[in-house]
Design a protein around this motif. Sequence first.
Motif, PDB file in Angstrom:
ATOM      1  N   LEU A  32       0.843  -1.189   0.000  1.00 46.72           N
ATOM      2  CA  LEU A  32       0.000   0.000   0.000  1.00 46.72           C
ATOM      3  C   LEU A  32       0.878   1.238   0.000  1.00 46.72           C
ATOM      4  CD1 LEU A  32      -2.656  -1.130   2.595  1.00 46.72           C
ATOM      5  CD2 LEU A  32      -2.837  -1.155   0.121  1.00 46.72           C
ATOM      6  N   ALA A  33       0.263   2.384  -0.275  1.00 44.13           N
ATOM      7  CA  ALA A  33       1.029   3.619  -0.391  1.00 44.13           C
ATOM      8  C   ALA A  33       1.699   3.998   0.919  1.00 44.13           C
ATOM      9  CB  ALA A  33       0.118   4.752  -0.843  1.00 44.13           C
ATOM     10  N   GLY A  34       1.098   3.703   2.053  1.00 43.79           N
ATOM     11  CA  GLY A  34       1.654   4.116   3.330  1.00 43.79           C
ATOM     12  C   GLY A  34       2.696   3.160   3.867  1.00 43.79           C
ATOM     13  N   GLU A  35       2.795   1.967   3.293  1.00 47.38           N
ATOM     14  CA  GLU A  35       3.743   1.002   3.816  1.00 47.38           C
ATOM     15  C   GLU A  35       5.106   1.224   3.195  1.00 47.38           C
ATOM     16  OE1 GLU A  35       2.023  -2.766   3.001  1.00 47.38           O
ATOM     17  OE2 GLU A  35       0.638  -2.635   4.671  1.00 47.38           O
ATOM     18  N   GLY A  36       6.110   0.684   3.848  1.00 40.90           N
ATOM     19  CA  GLY A  36       7.449   0.864   3.320  1.00 40.90           C
ATOM     20  C   GLY A  36       8.353  -0.252   3.784  1.00 40.90           C
ATOM     21  N   VAL A  37       9.567   0.089   4.101  1.00 40.42           N
ATOM     22  CA  VAL A  37      10.565  -0.879   4.511  1.00 40.42           C
ATOM     23  C   VAL A  37      10.339  -1.234   5.971  1.00 40.42           C
ATOM     24  CG1 VAL A  37      13.030  -1.263   4.770  1.00 40.42           C
ATOM     25  CG2 VAL A  37      12.182   0.127   2.889  1.00 40.42           C
ATOM     26  N   ALA A  38      10.361  -2.527   6.279  1.00 43.25           N
ATOM     27  CA  ALA A  38      10.121  -2.968   7.650  1.00 43.25           C
ATOM     28  C   ALA A  38      11.410  -2.880   8.449  1.00 43.25           C
ATOM     29  CB  ALA A  38       9.616  -4.400   7.657  1.00 43.25           C
ATOM     30  N   VAL A  39      11.315  -2.311   9.615  1.00 40.43           N
ATOM     31  CA  VAL A  39      12.438  -2.236  10.532  1.00 40.43           C
ATOM     32  C   VAL A  39      12.004  -2.953  11.808  1.00 40.43           C
ATOM     33  CG1 VAL A  39      13.923  -0.709  11.845  1.00 40.43           C
ATOM     34  CG2 VAL A  39      13.163  -0.039   9.575  1.00 40.43           C
ATOM     35  N   THR A  40      12.749  -3.961  12.201  1.00 39.76           N
ATOM     36  CA  THR A  40      12.352  -4.707  13.399  1.00 39.76           C
ATOM     37  C   THR A  40      13.224  -4.309  14.567  1.00 39.76           C
ATOM     38  OG1 THR A  40      13.850  -6.515  12.849  1.00 39.76           O
ATOM     39  CG2 THR A  40      11.591  -6.687  12.045  1.00 39.76           C
ATOM     40  N   GLU A  41      12.615  -4.274  15.726  1.00 39.66           N
ATOM     41  CA  GLU A  41      13.337  -4.023  16.966  1.00 39.66           C
ATOM     42  C   GLU A  41      13.195  -5.273  17.824  1.00 39.66           C
ATOM     43  OE1 GLU A  41      11.667  -0.614  18.783  1.00 39.66           O
ATOM     44  OE2 GLU A  41      12.070   0.688  17.079  1.00 39.66           O
ATOM     45  N   LEU A  57       8.711   4.463   2.133  1.00 40.10           N
ATOM     46  CA  LEU A  57       9.739   4.363   1.107  1.00 40.10           C
ATOM     47  C   LEU A  57      10.127   5.742   0.578  1.00 40.10           C
ATOM     48  CD1 LEU A  57       8.423   1.312  -0.912  1.00 40.10           C
ATOM     49  CD2 LEU A  57      10.402   1.390   0.593  1.00 40.10           C
ATOM     50  N   TRP A  58       9.176   6.669   0.565  1.00 35.89           N
ATOM     51  CA  TRP A  58       9.464   8.020   0.116  1.00 35.89           C
ATOM     52  C   TRP A  58       8.593   8.989   0.882  1.00 35.89           C
ATOM     53  CZ3 TRP A  58       6.788   4.499  -2.797  1.00 35.89           C
ATOM     54  CH2 TRP A  58       5.462   4.795  -3.035  1.00 35.89           C
ATOM     55  N   ILE A  59       9.014  10.232   0.877  1.00 35.99           N
ATOM     56  CA  ILE A  59       8.259  11.289   1.540  1.00 35.99           C
ATOM     57  C   ILE A  59       7.802  12.249   0.449  1.00 35.99           C
ATOM     58  CG2 ILE A  59       8.366  13.202   3.173  1.00 35.99           C
ATOM     59  CD1 ILE A  59      10.579  11.638   4.617  1.00 35.99           C
ATOM     60  N   GLU A  60       6.506  12.483   0.385  1.00 35.91           N
ATOM     61  CA  GLU A  60       5.987  13.367  -0.645  1.00 35.91           C
ATOM     62  C   GLU A  60       6.259  14.811  -0.280  1.00 35.91           C
ATOM     63  OE1 GLU A  60       2.071  12.743  -2.041  1.00 35.91           O
ATOM     64  OE2 GLU A  60       2.221  10.570  -1.848  1.00 35.91           O
ATOM     65  N   GLU A  61       6.768  15.544  -1.243  1.00 37.98           N
ATOM     66  CA  GLU A  61       7.034  16.957  -1.065  1.00 37.98           C
ATOM     67  C   GLU A  61       6.126  17.739  -2.010  1.00 37.98           C
ATOM     68  OE1 GLU A  61      11.120  17.532  -1.899  1.00 37.98           O
ATOM     69  OE2 GLU A  61      11.796  16.277  -0.236  1.00 37.98           O
TER      70      GLU A  61
END
Length: 182
Positions: A32-41, A57-61
């Motif tokens: 989906l558009a809001g999902e991106g790279v998963a970072v696990t802690e 994955l990107w930030i809209e400007e």
Amino acid sequence: MGTAERRVAPEDDVVTPEAAPRGVQAPDRDVLAGEGVAVTERQLSSGEEERVQYQPLWIEEPARKRRLPDPVRTAAVRAVLIIAVTLIQAMVAFLCTLAGSWLAFPMVLSSVASTVLATWGVLDVWVTRQVWNQRNGVVSAPSSTARSLRRERRRARREARTAERTQERIRRRGGAGQLSHP
């Protein structure tokens, strides 16, 4: 399908594969558009479960340039189509010339005519843009000289209307209240 993850068991330090809970599955093909790279802690020493956070994955400007006005955009699309047809005609003329086809000469003539038409299309975009800017003024940026000029003209018109109303009131009163020596 679950994502297999390796987790260290705290009691015997054995690595065992385990299916991830349903909520923290890695996105497959349906990103989906809001999902991106998963970072696990992971906090394995305290026994808590690991948390998965998704970074975009990107930030809209916001766009830096404004959208082209409709007449200018229409002229630009027209020019691009004419240029594309011209390039295709030139390529066909070149290939027909290499092949020794009878179609080479008519294609060369039509390519020359299309080149003139493409030049007109590009000039049309430029002229349309200039006309639109002249009719609608420049963008009012804080440093724009047009804004200060418009403000001065507005102030002058306002003062002229006020002076005209004052003179009209004096005329209606028959000159009463007017000084004999200005």
